[in-house]
Design a protein around this motif. Structure first.
Motif, PDB file in Angstrom:
ATOM      1  N   VAL A 212      29.500  35.182  32.636  1.00  0.00           N
ATOM      2  CA  VAL A 212      30.081  34.151  31.775  1.00  0.00           C
ATOM      3  C   VAL A 212      30.404  32.886  32.561  1.00  0.00           C
ATOM      4  O   VAL A 212      30.409  31.784  32.005  1.00  0.00           O
ATOM      5  N   GLY A 213      30.706  33.054  33.854  1.00  0.00           N
ATOM      6  CA  GLY A 213      31.097  31.905  34.663  1.00  0.00           C
ATOM      7  C   GLY A 213      32.597  31.727  34.754  1.00  0.00           C
ATOM      8  O   GLY A 213      33.090  30.603  34.896  1.00  0.00           O
ATOM      9  N   PHE A 214      33.331  32.843  34.699  1.00  0.00           N
ATOM     10  CA  PHE A 214      34.793  32.764  34.820  1.00  0.00           C
ATOM     11  C   PHE A 214      35.199  32.093  36.132  1.00  0.00           C
ATOM     12  O   PHE A 214      36.209  31.410  36.194  1.00  0.00           O
ATOM     13  N   GLY A 215      34.414  32.309  37.170  1.00  0.00           N
ATOM     14  CA  GLY A 215      34.686  31.668  38.447  1.00  0.00           C
ATOM     15  C   GLY A 215      35.242  32.591  39.503  1.00  0.00           C
ATOM     16  O   GLY A 215      35.702  33.701  39.226  1.00  0.00           O
ATOM     17  N   ALA A 216      35.176  32.126  40.740  1.00  0.00           N
ATOM     18  CA  ALA A 216      35.779  32.842  41.868  1.00  0.00           C
ATOM     19  C   ALA A 216      37.293  32.640  41.812  1.00  0.00           C
ATOM     20  O   ALA A 216      37.782  31.690  41.196  1.00  0.00           O
ATOM     21  N   GLN A 217      38.021  33.515  42.483  1.00  0.00           N
ATOM     22  CA  GLN A 217      39.479  33.463  42.406  1.00  0.00           C
ATOM     23  C   GLN A 217      40.125  33.775  43.754  1.00  0.00           C
ATOM     24  O   GLN A 217      39.565  34.521  44.564  1.00  0.00           O
ATOM     25  N   TYR A 218      41.308  33.215  43.955  1.00  0.00           N
ATOM     26  CA  TYR A 218      42.162  33.620  45.074  1.00  0.00           C
ATOM     27  C   TYR A 218      43.038  34.745  44.541  1.00  0.00           C
ATOM     28  O   TYR A 218      43.720  34.567  43.520  1.00  0.00           O
ATOM     29  N   ALA A 219      43.021  35.893  45.219  1.00  0.00           N
ATOM     30  CA  ALA A 219      43.724  37.060  44.680  1.00  0.00           C
ATOM     31  C   ALA A 219      44.871  37.563  45.541  1.00  0.00           C
ATOM     32  O   ALA A 219      45.599  38.467  45.130  1.00  0.00           O
ATOM     33  N   GLY A 220      45.062  36.983  46.740  1.00  0.00           N
ATOM     34  CA  GLY A 220      46.164  37.458  47.565  1.00  0.00           C
ATOM     35  C   GLY A 220      45.948  37.172  49.039  1.00  0.00           C
ATOM     36  O   GLY A 220      44.969  36.520  49.427  1.00  0.00           O
ATOM     37  N   SER A 221      46.832  37.661  49.850  1.00  0.00           N
ATOM     38  CA  SER A 221      46.790  37.434  51.299  1.00  0.00           C
ATOM     39  C   SER A 221      47.581  38.526  52.008  1.00  0.00           C
ATOM     40  O   SER A 221      48.256  39.341  51.366  1.00  0.00           O
ATOM     41  N   LEU A 222      47.504  38.502  53.316  1.00  0.00           N
ATOM     42  CA  LEU A 222      48.366  39.359  54.120  1.00  0.00           C
ATOM     43  C   LEU A 222      49.700  38.650  54.322  1.00  0.00           C
ATOM     44  O   LEU A 222      49.751  37.428  54.495  1.00  0.00           O
ATOM     45  N   ALA A 223      50.756  39.412  54.282  1.00  0.00           N
ATOM     46  CA  ALA A 223      52.083  38.852  54.523  1.00  0.00           C
ATOM     47  C   ALA A 223      52.914  39.871  55.283  1.00  0.00           C
ATOM     48  O   ALA A 223      52.712  41.083  55.155  1.00  0.00           O
TER      49      ALA A 223
END
Length: 355
Positions: free
Chosen positions: A236-247
Motif C-alpha cells: 500500500v505504501g504505508f512507509g518505513a517507520q522508526y520503532a524504537g532504540s536501545l536505552a
C-alpha cells in the motif's frame, strides 16, 4: 636493627601490587532485555553488533562487561521492556517505542505520519538526528528514567497481509486487521476494524480467525511465516517507520565510568549503521522469498494510495494536539520531522503538518 633493604623490597612489592590492581579489569554485570526473540533484526543486532562494539571499545580501559542477554520474553514481554529497564530489572532495554505511545509519545511521530517515505535510512536517520537537534526528544526518555543510546531500529515499508485478496478499499469493510500500536489509525476511513497487536501473536490470531489480516513488514512476515495464514500481500505504501532504540537505566548509566558511557554510545552508532545496511538487503530478499513460497504480492497504484490517504482523518494533527496538551512538543516535532523528510528529498503522499 631495621633492615632498610627489606623495607625497599616491601615498598617495591606494594607498588607492583597496586599497579596490578589498577590495571585489573573491573567487571560490570549488565542485563539486556527484549520481549522479541533474536530472530528479529533489532534483537539480533543488539546481541551481535551492539555488544561486540561495546566490548571492543572497552579493551584496554580497565573495564569489561559481563552480559546477561534476556530475550524472547524471558524477563519482560513485548512492550514491557521500558518498565523493566526503568525499574532496574535490566540495565539496558531494547525499547519498542511503538508499544509505548503514551510514555514515548514524541518517538512515535513517524507512526502518526504514514505514507511519508518508504526509505528506511531516511526515516531512521531523521528520527535519530531529532534526538540530538531537539532536546525535547531526549527529555521524553529521561522522564521514564532512561538514557537514549541511539541504535534506532527502523522498520521496512509496512505491508497489508490478508486472508483475502484486496482489489479495492471496499474489500476491507468489516474485516478485522491487526496492527502495532498507533498503526491502527492507518485503517481510518477504510471500513476495516483495527485491532492492536504485535508480531508474537499474529500467526495464531490469523489462523484462529481473530484477525482477517495484519499490517506488518516483509522482514518480520517471513520469519514469522505469516504468509502461511495470510497469503495475500498488498503493498500500500504505508512507509518505513522508526520503532524504537536501545536505552539504559539512567541512574545506572550516570554511575558508570566515562569510558563505559562512551562505549555504550559507540555501540549505538555501530548498531544504527549495520542495522540499516542489513535491513535494506533483507527487505528485498524477504519479498522475493515470500513470493517463491506462495504469497501473492500486488502493489496498489497511485489512485488507490491517494484515495486511502485522503480518506483518513489527519491523525498527525490530532496526535500533535494531544501531545501538546500533555505539555510536550507535539506540533514542534511533527513540523521538524516533516521538514527534515522533505529537505532530504522525501515526497510525502500527504503533508500532514501543513493542513
Amino acid at each position: 636493627m631495621f633492615d632498610k633493604t627489606l623495607l625497599k623490597y616491601a615498598l617495591v612489592a606494594a607498588a607492583l601490587a597496586a599497579s596490578t590492581a589498577g590495571v585489573r579489569a573491573e567487571t560490570i554485570d549488565v542485563t539486556v532485555v527484549a520481549g522479541h526473540p533474536p530472530v528479529f533484526r533489532w534483537v539480533k543486532h543488539t546481541s551481535t553488533t551492539f555488544i561486540s562494539t561495546v566490548n571492543k571499545a572497552l579493551e584496554g580501559t580497565g573495564h569489561e562487561i559481563k552480559w546477561d542477554e534476556q530475550y524472547g520474553g524471558s524477563l519482560a514481554k513485548v512492550g514491557d521492556e521500558l518498565e523493566a529497564t526503568e525499574e532496574g530489572l535490566a540495565q539496558i532495554g531494547v525499547i519498542s517505542s511503538v508499544f509505548d505511545p503514551a510514555k514515548l509519545s514524541l518517538q512515535n511521530v513517524s507512526y502518526y505520519t504514514p505514507f511519508v517515505s518508504s526509505d528506511v535510512a531516511l526515516v531512521s536517520n531523521t528520527v535519530n538526528q531529532l534526538h540530538f537537534s531537539n532536546p525535547n526528544m531526549k527529555v521524553t526518555w529521561e522522564e521514564n528514567g532512561l538514557e537514549y543510546l541511539g541504535a534506532p531500529s527502523a522498520i521496512d515499508d509496512y505491508l497489508l497481509m490478508t486472508t483475502f485478496p484486496v482489489n479495492s478499499i471496499d474489500d476491507l469493510k468489516g474485516k478485522k486487521i491487526g496492527a502495532p500500536g498507533p498503526a491502527v489509525n492507518w485503517l481510518g476511513g477504510t471500513g476495516a476494524v483495527g485491532v492492536a497487536g504485535n508480531l508474537t501473536t499474529y500467526y495464531n490470531e490469523i489462523k484462529t480467525g481473530v484477525y482477517d489480516g495484519v499490517i506488518v513488514f516483509a522482514t518480520a512476515a517471513l520469519p514469522g511465516k505469516l504468509h502461511e495464514v495470510a497469503p495475500y500481500i498488498t503493498k500500500v505504501g504505508f512507509g518505513a517507520q522508526y520503532a524504537g532504540s536501545l536505552a539504559a537505566n539512567k541512574e545506572w548509566f550516570d554511575e558508570q565510568p566515562e569510558e563505559v558511557q562512551k562505549a555504550l554510545k559507540a555501540g549505538g552508532e555501530a548498531f544504527r549503521d549495520a542495522y540499516v545496511a542489513d535491513l535494506d538487503a533483507a527487505s528485498q530478499a524477504a519479498l522475493k522469498t515470500l513470493a517463491e513460497q506462495g504469497a501473492t504480492i500486488t502493489e496498489v497504484d497511485d489512485a488507490f494510495r491517494q484515495k486511502w490517504v485522503s480518506g483518513m482523518d489527519n491523525v498527525a494533527q490530532a496526535w500533535a494536539k494531544q501531545v501538546d496538551g500533555e505539555g510536550k512538543a507535539g506540533t514542534e516535532i511533527l513540523k521538524a520531522y516533516m521538514d527534515a523528510i522533505r529537505a532530504a528529498g522525501g515526497k510525502p503522499a500527504r503533508n500532514w503538518d501543513q493542513e
